[in-house]
Design a protein around this motif. Sequence first.
Motif, short mmCIF file in Angstrom:
data_model
loop_
_atom_site.label_atom_id
_atom_site.label_comp_id
_atom_site.label_asym_id
_atom_site.label_seq_id
_atom_site.Cartn_x
_atom_site.Cartn_y
_atom_site.Cartn_z
N ARG A 144 0.82 -1.21 0.00
CA ARG A 144 0.00 0.00 0.00
C ARG A 144 0.86 1.26 0.00
N ASP A 145 2.09 1.18 0.51
CA ASP A 145 2.98 2.33 0.50
C ASP A 145 3.70 2.39 -0.86
N ALA A 146 3.63 3.55 -1.52
CA ALA A 146 4.22 3.68 -2.86
C ALA A 146 5.74 3.50 -2.82
N GLY A 147 6.40 4.01 -1.79
CA GLY A 147 7.85 3.86 -1.71
C GLY A 147 8.27 2.42 -1.58
N VAL A 148 7.56 1.66 -0.74
CA VAL A 148 7.86 0.23 -0.58
C VAL A 148 7.60 -0.51 -1.87
N SER A 149 6.49 -0.21 -2.53
CA SER A 149 6.17 -0.88 -3.79
C SER A 149 7.23 -0.63 -4.85
N ASN A 150 7.70 0.62 -4.95
CA ASN A 150 8.75 0.93 -5.93
C ASN A 150 10.06 0.21 -5.61
N ALA A 151 10.37 0.08 -4.31
CA ALA A 151 11.60 -0.62 -3.92
C ALA A 151 11.55 -2.09 -4.34
N TRP A 152 10.42 -2.75 -4.07
CA TRP A 152 10.28 -4.15 -4.49
C TRP A 152 10.24 -4.26 -6.01
N LEU A 153 9.68 -3.26 -6.69
CA LEU A 153 9.64 -3.30 -8.15
C LEU A 153 11.04 -3.22 -8.74
N GLU A 154 11.90 -2.36 -8.19
CA GLU A 154 13.27 -2.27 -8.68
C GLU A 154 14.00 -3.59 -8.49
N THR A 155 13.74 -4.25 -7.36
CA THR A 155 14.35 -5.56 -7.15
C THR A 155 13.84 -6.58 -8.16
N LYS A 179 -4.39 -11.04 -14.93
CA LYS A 179 -5.00 -9.90 -14.24
C LYS A 179 -5.43 -8.83 -15.24
N ALA A 180 -4.59 -8.63 -16.27
CA ALA A 180 -4.83 -7.62 -17.31
C ALA A 180 -5.12 -6.27 -16.68
N GLN A 181 -6.04 -5.54 -17.28
CA GLN A 181 -6.33 -4.21 -16.78
C GLN A 181 -7.37 -4.22 -15.67
N LEU A 182 -7.71 -5.40 -15.15
CA LEU A 182 -8.73 -5.48 -14.10
C LEU A 182 -8.16 -5.24 -12.72
N SER A 183 -6.86 -4.91 -12.64
CA SER A 183 -6.26 -4.65 -11.33
C SER A 183 -6.96 -3.47 -10.69
N PRO A 184 -7.34 -3.59 -9.45
CA PRO A 184 -8.19 -2.56 -8.85
C PRO A 184 -7.45 -1.27 -8.53
N THR A 185 -6.16 -1.33 -8.26
CA THR A 185 -5.47 -0.15 -7.78
C THR A 185 -4.62 0.48 -8.88
N LEU A 186 -4.42 1.79 -8.74
CA LEU A 186 -3.57 2.52 -9.68
C LEU A 186 -2.12 2.04 -9.59
N GLN A 187 -1.64 1.78 -8.39
CA GLN A 187 -0.26 1.37 -8.21
C GLN A 187 0.03 0.04 -8.91
N LEU A 219 -3.56 -0.67 -21.63
CA LEU A 219 -2.95 0.26 -20.69
C LEU A 219 -2.71 1.62 -21.34
N CYS A 220 -2.49 1.65 -22.64
CA CYS A 220 -2.35 2.94 -23.33
C CYS A 220 -3.66 3.73 -23.35
N GLN A 221 -4.78 3.04 -23.16
CA GLN A 221 -6.09 3.69 -23.16
C GLN A 221 -6.70 3.74 -21.76
N ASP A 222 -5.86 3.60 -20.74
CA ASP A 222 -6.34 3.60 -19.36
C ASP A 222 -6.98 4.96 -19.03
N VAL A 223 -7.91 4.95 -18.08
CA VAL A 223 -8.62 6.17 -17.72
C VAL A 223 -7.72 7.13 -16.94
N GLU A 224 -6.68 6.62 -16.29
CA GLU A 224 -5.79 7.46 -15.51
C GLU A 224 -4.62 7.93 -16.38
N TYR A 225 -4.35 9.24 -16.37
CA TYR A 225 -3.28 9.76 -17.22
C TYR A 225 -1.90 9.28 -16.76
N GLU A 226 -1.75 8.98 -15.44
CA GLU A 226 -0.47 8.46 -14.98
C GLU A 226 -0.13 7.12 -15.62
#
Length: 862
Positions: A144-155, A179-187, A219-226
């Motif tokens: 849930r913490d963005a910093g922790v998620s990014n750290a594990w992603l880099e690993t 899972k495709a684009q059905l993932s519930p969270t933005l992260q 994902l290129c047509q996702d509703v979130e601009y991020e």
Amino acid sequence: MRPLTFSKMDFSQSNLFGYIEDLQELTIIERPVRRSLKTPEEIERLTVDEELSDIERAVYLLSSGQDIQGTSVVANLPVLMRQNPAETLRRVLPKIREVLHVAGVEMQLTAAVSFLTVLQEESVSIHTYSHSFLHIILQNLEHRDAGVSNAWLETLLAVIEALPKETVRHEILNPLVSKAQLSPTLQSRLVSCKIMGKVANKFEAHIIKREVLPLVKSLCQDVEYEVRTCMCRQLEHIARGIGTELTKTVVLPELVELARDEGSSVRLAAFETLVNLLDMFDADDRSQTVLPLVKSFCEKSFKADESILVSLSFHLGKLCNGLYGIFTPEQHLRFLEFYKKLSTLGLQQENEHNDNQLQLQTLEQEKKYISVRKNCAYNFPAMIVFVDPKNFHLELYSIFFCLCHDPEVPVRYTMAISFFEVAKLLNSDVYTIHKELVTLLQDESLEVLDALVGHLPEILELMANRGENNGSESKLLSIPDLIPALTTAEQRAATSLKWRTHEKLLQKYACLPHIISSDQIYYRFLHRMLTIILTNNVLPVQKAAARTLCVYLRYNRKQEQRHEVIQKLIEQLGQGKSYWNRLRFLDTCEFIMELFSKSFFCKYFFLPVLELTHDPVANVRMKLCYLLPKVKSTLKIPTDKHLLQQLELCIRKLLCQEKDKDVLTIVKRTVLELDRMEISVDAFQKRFYENDLLDQEKERQEHLLLEMEQLEKEKQQTEKRSTNINDKMFEKKRRDSKASSVLAKSINLSVPGSSSGTSAGKGEKKSKLVRSQSFSTQALHPKYSNIDKCPNKSSATRFTSSVSGIGKSCMLSFSDDSFRTHSTGNSGNAAFLSSSSSHNLFNSADQKNNGHKESQSRRMSM
């Protein structure tokens, strides 16, 4: 509170109460510290049995310890894996997996770093790593913490590169596609975008087309601009993985659509991805699709969308050269004008307002404009390629001038960094930017000077060589402000607190013997280096000045000047009143042993160094003892037998008379090292072959300096005698002409051609002037000199043969540029090179005067 001075305490009644008050204040300060200590119960909980092994202690702390102890165990995981990988995987890693479910942010970040370290150290096989660590990484990836998620992603991204294809497909790609684009969270969707870009290089094009591209499109047509922005930046990696054909049919349409997105960050990402993929598009795609998009970006950047302006200026060089083949002349000119407009953006204030909001907007715009001009300075070499270096002066010189004189330091700093690249591109026309070189050398910011000095030797070499290669005299002669600018730059660096810049500057100034004449170095730089050694307080600066001074001495071409410098080094440093100067003398002697031949050091510096064995300061004697093995290595037997005896005598005195324990210890150690050393002999030996060869080349160069100086003197004497003869002939013709004119007047007859004497005199003066200029302006350059044109052919032949015999392995090679000078006047450097015009102007009197010397010099041997 009054300070406590226990050395002189007065325990009289009047002062006793004051000390008591001070002690009470100290106890008051100490009370909060005591309150913060652990209670006995807490200490009991934190205590661990000392007899436990590392594995048992780690398991115990993870099971019943506090969070800080668990974090310590996780941080120590790579050490445990190196010591006992099997037990760590069996007992410690399961406990870490359990603790991470409820662990805090600190432990999560520590675990991500430790897992990555274990992978990089290869403590276990990649199969074992994926079986033991990969599932823990994937479980914590959507924290849930963005910093922790990014750290594990880099690993995880680092792990993907090392994992085999099948493991990546079954453990990472298949769950991600399901899972495709059905993932519930933005992260989680952002994580999916980055994983898509990483796995694209692991699989073949057909697998990416079938399993990855559908998810990429969604994902290129996702509703979130991020998400759209993140996926747009990953399209470059995906395009490299699927190849040119699929990029044209799949990726390019997506980029075109994203380039028209409503979000400015999405448009910016699309633009940068298009620029980075230019090499994958054919000419039709670039002309019909990419070029219109780029033109629209350029138009909107000034009108409605300034957010893309900084990025556009940064990529403009790559963009112009990538689209160069499809530009029409009009489009070429339009993009060049666009670059010129960006280069001066913000320097002219169109209108001034007093409104506070407008002023804030102006400040923000000013920062953006500075970044734009800085990017233009970064792209300047690419723009020279774009317009062709031949058109530099016509098209880009005005912009180059503006960027070098920009009011903002970051812009000038970037120009100073790219100055060397610009000089290389201009080739033979490099002398056209000498004024800007002088300007940057005199810049008020030391950051700009530091950036320029990094490649200063190469820049000066280019400016010196291109003029000669161009068939004319060196263009450095047309830079009258260069030497004052160099001296001013050194003085400004010396008066600043940035001693590292000063040290770097002094190190780079060692190139000057290849650039300017020996006399200019002697009068403008050499004595300044000696002053720095004597007066500066920074040791690295003093050492840099000492080494540069030794280089100047190495290439000095006048024996009188060399003897003067050597005498000053011995008197002012070696025999100086300050022990600091005597220490610097020993440093200077180390540089002399490095740059000069053994015979040179033994002739001038061997005995002055040994005199320091009687120095009253122990540090000087100690430093000398460390230097003695190098000093002994300069001796040759039997030539230097008397010096070896002096060295042994000094060592005996040190052993017998030394009272300082530290120095005596070093002396004894040095004696053992000297006993093990072997001294080279005059004849070549196999074990000393390379060192003897290098030393012989150095000694040959030093003899060449003496020979060149003698030739210069002979040449000057020859020129002086020829000048006197020509003057006498001219005076005789003038008297004859005057007598004939008087006779003509006395008989009232007009003699036709009576001005022939005057014209002859003018011709003689002109010939002497041409000859003098040819000798004074040409540099000693064995590569381009003609032996047949040298007045003393035998000496020139000896000189050229000696130069050609020098090996490439020489540390200070006598290269073509080693003795290049550019002085004018009576410097004496012109005595070794003469042009064809000056050679043809020698009259018969010159040839007669030189004939006897030529016959003698031919009989001389090297």
